[in-house]
Design a protein around this motif. Sequence first.
Motif, PDB file in Angstrom:
ATOM      1  N   VAL A 161      11.155  -9.897 -42.157  1.00 44.06           N
ATOM      2  CA  VAL A 161       9.802  -9.391 -42.377  1.00 44.06           C
ATOM      3  C   VAL A 161       9.563  -8.274 -41.368  1.00 44.06           C
ATOM      4  CG1 VAL A 161       7.347  -9.939 -42.403  1.00 44.06           C
ATOM      5  CG2 VAL A 161       9.014 -11.645 -43.171  1.00 44.06           C
ATOM      6  N   THR A 162       9.296  -7.073 -41.870  1.00 41.04           N
ATOM      7  CA  THR A 162       9.035  -5.931 -41.003  1.00 41.04           C
ATOM      8  C   THR A 162       7.539  -5.751 -40.853  1.00 41.04           C
ATOM      9  OG1 THR A 162      11.078  -4.850 -41.724  1.00 41.04           O
ATOM     10  CG2 THR A 162       9.431  -3.464 -40.653  1.00 41.04           C
ATOM     11  N   VAL A 163       7.074  -5.759 -39.607  1.00 42.11           N
ATOM     12  CA  VAL A 163       5.647  -5.831 -39.298  1.00 42.11           C
ATOM     13  C   VAL A 163       5.140  -4.532 -38.706  1.00 42.11           C
ATOM     14  CG1 VAL A 163       3.956  -6.930 -37.755  1.00 42.11           C
ATOM     15  CG2 VAL A 163       5.623  -8.329 -38.997  1.00 42.11           C
ATOM     16  N   GLY A 164       3.918  -4.180 -39.089  1.00 46.35           N
ATOM     17  CA  GLY A 164       3.161  -3.120 -38.437  1.00 46.35           C
ATOM     18  C   GLY A 164       1.930  -3.718 -37.793  1.00 46.35           C
ATOM     19  N   MET A 165       1.657  -3.372 -36.544  1.00 48.76           N
ATOM     20  CA  MET A 165       0.526  -3.934 -35.785  1.00 48.76           C
ATOM     21  C   MET A 165      -0.587  -2.896 -35.687  1.00 48.76           C
ATOM     22  SD  MET A 165      -0.556  -6.612 -34.035  1.00 48.76           S
ATOM     23  CE  MET A 165       1.017  -7.474 -33.956  1.00 48.76           C
ATOM     24  N   ILE A 166      -1.759  -3.216 -36.215  1.00 49.49           N
ATOM     25  CA  ILE A 166      -2.907  -2.318 -36.135  1.00 49.49           C
ATOM     26  C   ILE A 166      -3.855  -2.861 -35.062  1.00 49.49           C
ATOM     27  CG2 ILE A 166      -4.864  -1.329 -37.374  1.00 49.49           C
ATOM     28  CD1 ILE A 166      -3.265  -1.633 -39.958  1.00 49.49           C
ATOM     29  N   GLY A 167      -3.923  -2.138 -33.965  1.00 51.63           N
ATOM     30  CA  GLY A 167      -4.721  -2.587 -32.821  1.00 51.63           C
ATOM     31  C   GLY A 167      -3.820  -3.173 -31.750  1.00 51.63           C
ATOM     32  N   ILE A 220       1.282  -6.565 -42.358  1.00 54.06           N
ATOM     33  CA  ILE A 220       0.395  -5.884 -41.422  1.00 54.06           C
ATOM     34  C   ILE A 220      -0.401  -6.912 -40.622  1.00 54.06           C
ATOM     35  CG2 ILE A 220      -1.684  -4.452 -41.263  1.00 54.06           C
ATOM     36  CD1 ILE A 220       0.711  -2.785 -41.863  1.00 54.06           C
ATOM     37  N   PHE A 221      -0.481  -6.703 -39.310  1.00 56.96           N
ATOM     38  CA  PHE A 221      -1.380  -7.484 -38.460  1.00 56.96           C
ATOM     39  C   PHE A 221      -2.596  -6.616 -38.142  1.00 56.96           C
ATOM     40  CE2 PHE A 221       1.875 -10.477 -38.203  1.00 56.96           C
ATOM     41  CZ  PHE A 221       1.505 -11.572 -37.428  1.00 56.96           C
ATOM     42  N   ILE A 222      -3.785  -7.147 -38.416  1.00 54.61           N
ATOM     43  CA  ILE A 222      -5.015  -6.401 -38.156  1.00 54.61           C
ATOM     44  C   ILE A 222      -5.684  -6.996 -36.921  1.00 54.61           C
ATOM     45  CG2 ILE A 222      -7.242  -5.662 -39.065  1.00 54.61           C
ATOM     46  CD1 ILE A 222      -6.089  -5.984 -41.881  1.00 54.61           C
ATOM     47  N   CYS A 223      -5.589  -6.284 -35.815  1.00 52.26           N
ATOM     48  CA  CYS A 223      -6.150  -6.726 -34.537  1.00 52.26           C
ATOM     49  C   CYS A 223      -7.103  -5.678 -33.978  1.00 52.26           C
ATOM     50  CB  CYS A 223      -5.031  -7.009 -33.538  1.00 52.26           C
ATOM     51  SG  CYS A 223      -3.848  -8.240 -34.108  1.00 52.26           S
ATOM     52  N   SER A 224      -7.634  -4.871 -34.854  1.00 51.48           N
ATOM     53  CA  SER A 224      -8.609  -3.848 -34.495  1.00 51.48           C
ATOM     54  C   SER A 224     -10.005  -4.471 -34.451  1.00 51.48           C
ATOM     55  CB  SER A 224      -8.545  -2.725 -35.543  1.00 51.48           C
ATOM     56  OG  SER A 224      -8.601  -3.279 -36.859  1.00 51.48           O
ATOM     57  N   PRO A 225     -11.047  -3.707 -34.077  1.00 48.93           N
ATOM     58  CA  PRO A 225     -12.399  -4.278 -34.037  1.00 48.93           C
ATOM     59  C   PRO A 225     -12.822  -4.854 -35.379  1.00 48.93           C
ATOM     60  CG  PRO A 225     -12.339  -2.194 -32.850  1.00 48.93           C
ATOM     61  CD  PRO A 225     -11.003  -2.338 -33.514  1.00 48.93           C
ATOM     62  N   THR A 226     -13.657  -5.885 -35.333  1.00 50.07           N
ATOM     63  CA  THR A 226     -14.055  -6.610 -36.540  1.00 50.07           C
ATOM     64  C   THR A 226     -14.660  -5.693 -37.594  1.00 50.07           C
ATOM     65  OG1 THR A 226     -14.418  -8.631 -35.277  1.00 50.07           O
ATOM     66  CG2 THR A 226     -15.516  -8.477 -37.407  1.00 50.07           C
ATOM     67  N   THR A 227     -15.395  -4.682 -37.176  1.00 51.67           N
ATOM     68  CA  THR A 227     -16.046  -3.786 -38.139  1.00 51.67           C
ATOM     69  C   THR A 227     -15.050  -3.040 -39.020  1.00 51.67           C
ATOM     70  OG1 THR A 227     -16.163  -2.118 -36.379  1.00 51.67           O
ATOM     71  CG2 THR A 227     -18.135  -3.450 -36.780  1.00 51.67           C
ATOM     72  N   THR A 228     -13.776  -3.015 -38.620  1.00 53.95           N
ATOM     73  CA  THR A 228     -12.755  -2.300 -39.413  1.00 53.95           C
ATOM     74  C   THR A 228     -11.946  -3.237 -40.314  1.00 53.95           C
ATOM     75  OG1 THR A 228     -10.978  -2.516 -37.757  1.00 53.95           O
ATOM     76  CG2 THR A 228     -12.502  -0.674 -37.505  1.00 53.95           C
ATOM     77  N   HIS A 229     -12.078  -4.545 -40.120  1.00 50.26           N
ATOM     78  CA  HIS A 229     -11.181  -5.492 -40.784  1.00 50.26           C
ATOM     79  C   HIS A 229     -11.213  -5.397 -42.305  1.00 50.26           C
ATOM     80  CE1 HIS A 229     -10.942  -8.511 -37.153  1.00 50.26           C
ATOM     81  NE2 HIS A 229     -10.478  -7.311 -36.876  1.00 50.26           N
ATOM     82  N   ALA A 230     -12.406  -5.477 -42.881  1.00 50.69           N
ATOM     83  CA  ALA A 230     -12.516  -5.567 -44.341  1.00 50.69           C
ATOM     84  C   ALA A 230     -11.930  -4.338 -45.025  1.00 50.69           C
ATOM     85  CB  ALA A 230     -13.974  -5.769 -44.754  1.00 50.69           C
ATOM     86  N   SER A 231     -12.230  -3.164 -44.497  1.00 51.14           N
ATOM     87  CA  SER A 231     -11.730  -1.945 -45.135  1.00 51.14           C
ATOM     88  C   SER A 231     -10.210  -1.839 -45.015  1.00 51.14           C
ATOM     89  CB  SER A 231     -12.397  -0.706 -44.535  1.00 51.14           C
ATOM     90  OG  SER A 231     -12.139  -0.623 -43.136  1.00 51.14           O
ATOM     91  N   ILE A 232      -9.660  -2.230 -43.863  1.00 53.03           N
ATOM     92  CA  ILE A 232      -8.208  -2.169 -43.702  1.00 53.03           C
ATOM     93  C   ILE A 232      -7.528  -3.206 -44.589  1.00 53.03           C
ATOM     94  CG2 ILE A 232      -6.288  -2.419 -42.082  1.00 53.03           C
ATOM     95  CD1 ILE A 232      -8.069  -1.331 -39.886  1.00 53.03           C
ATOM     96  N   ILE A 233      -8.141  -4.382 -44.734  1.00 47.57           N
ATOM     97  CA  ILE A 233      -7.585  -5.397 -45.636  1.00 47.57           C
ATOM     98  C   ILE A 233      -7.462  -4.833 -47.044  1.00 47.57           C
ATOM     99  CG2 ILE A 233      -8.143  -7.554 -46.840  1.00 47.57           C
ATOM    100  CD1 ILE A 233      -9.183  -8.635 -44.182  1.00 47.57           C
ATOM    101  N   LYS A 234      -8.509  -4.169 -47.509  1.00 43.32           N
ATOM    102  CA  LYS A 234      -8.484  -3.597 -48.856  1.00 43.32           C
ATOM    103  C   LYS A 234      -7.355  -2.581 -48.995  1.00 43.32           C
ATOM    104  CE  LYS A 234     -13.477  -4.038 -49.618  1.00 43.32           C
ATOM    105  NZ  LYS A 234     -14.749  -3.295 -49.804  1.00 43.32           N
TER     106      LYS A 234
END
Length: 340
Positions: free
Chosen positions: A3-9, A68-82
């Motif tokens: 599994v190749t991972v990209g870390m956001i945040g 993808i790991f989403i570890c950015s501020p909460t306000t960005t989570h939903a849009s990045i998930i989409k």
Amino acid sequence: MTVTVGMIGAGRIGQLHVDNLKLIPQIRVKSVSDVVIDHLKEWAESKGIETLTTDYRDLLNDPEINAIFICSPTTTHASIIKEAAAAGKHIFCEKPVSFSVEETEAALKEVEKAGVKLQVGFNRRFDPNFRKVRSVVQNGDIGQPHIIRITSRDPQPPGVDYIKSSGGLFMDMMIHDFDMARYIMDSEVVEVSAAGTVLIDEAIGQAGDIDTAIVTLKFANGALGVIDNSRQAVYGYDQRLEVFGNKGAAQADNNRPTSVEVSTADHVTKEKPLYFFLERYTQAYIDEVIEFAKACSENKEVSCSGFDGLQAERIARAAKESFEKGMPVKLYSDASSVLQ
């Protein structure tokens, strides 16, 4: 399968996840994105990170990256998930998914449409102590659960700047306990009553939040729950849980540096609880990424789904409403609408 991972945040929690992912043979952490990267270059090189970028979309557009790991501020989570779902990436997202139940619901629809996996970072589910309590409850060792009590108290309050952007105590701090209550009791919360105040730092109140709270829960199965939170326990990170049933009870106590208790004529002493959440939940953080990696590589269900994240947010929103109105808040209009 690798599994190749990209870390956001790449803040504290993002770097922790990188460290833990490096422990898993079937994981390759290829890329990290953060809005500021100059201070991360030496760290990224030491971790074998191949790409460091300020644009998270570079990770979404990389065909080699499949998670993808989403570890950015909460306000960005939903849009990045989409966006990640549309790019066909499996997703690990730190809690909460968003500060808005409606935003979270919209993000989960995109995840379902894309057919990718989404795991929410409620790491306490993976704590060996709490998992043991859940096993005891599910096995029927204490009979029918009647009451769950959860204590969660931080060793010191966060800074006021954090308070202003955290979403408040119910959404930022107690949301872990709302998820734990559902996880242990295996039943949905149908009614919430909340009380809170400012007893530790007036600056927290001036920022629009509280630092001390008690919430009572009613579950669909008839059981009751009590959660207490404080932003400051001077003796350490206080994390305890008890489930009481008609045939007995199960407790999980604090973790300490050692279990040694010294008894003398003058006193009986033991060491204080571990001070910081990263110490207390070291193994839980490792286990949650191991299970996510297995879910991706072996096409298994995740252990903490987007729906679990959504339900915890619903309870947090109801708790805030109850606190503001001074009255209980029902999450469902009638018993038949409760999701089990």
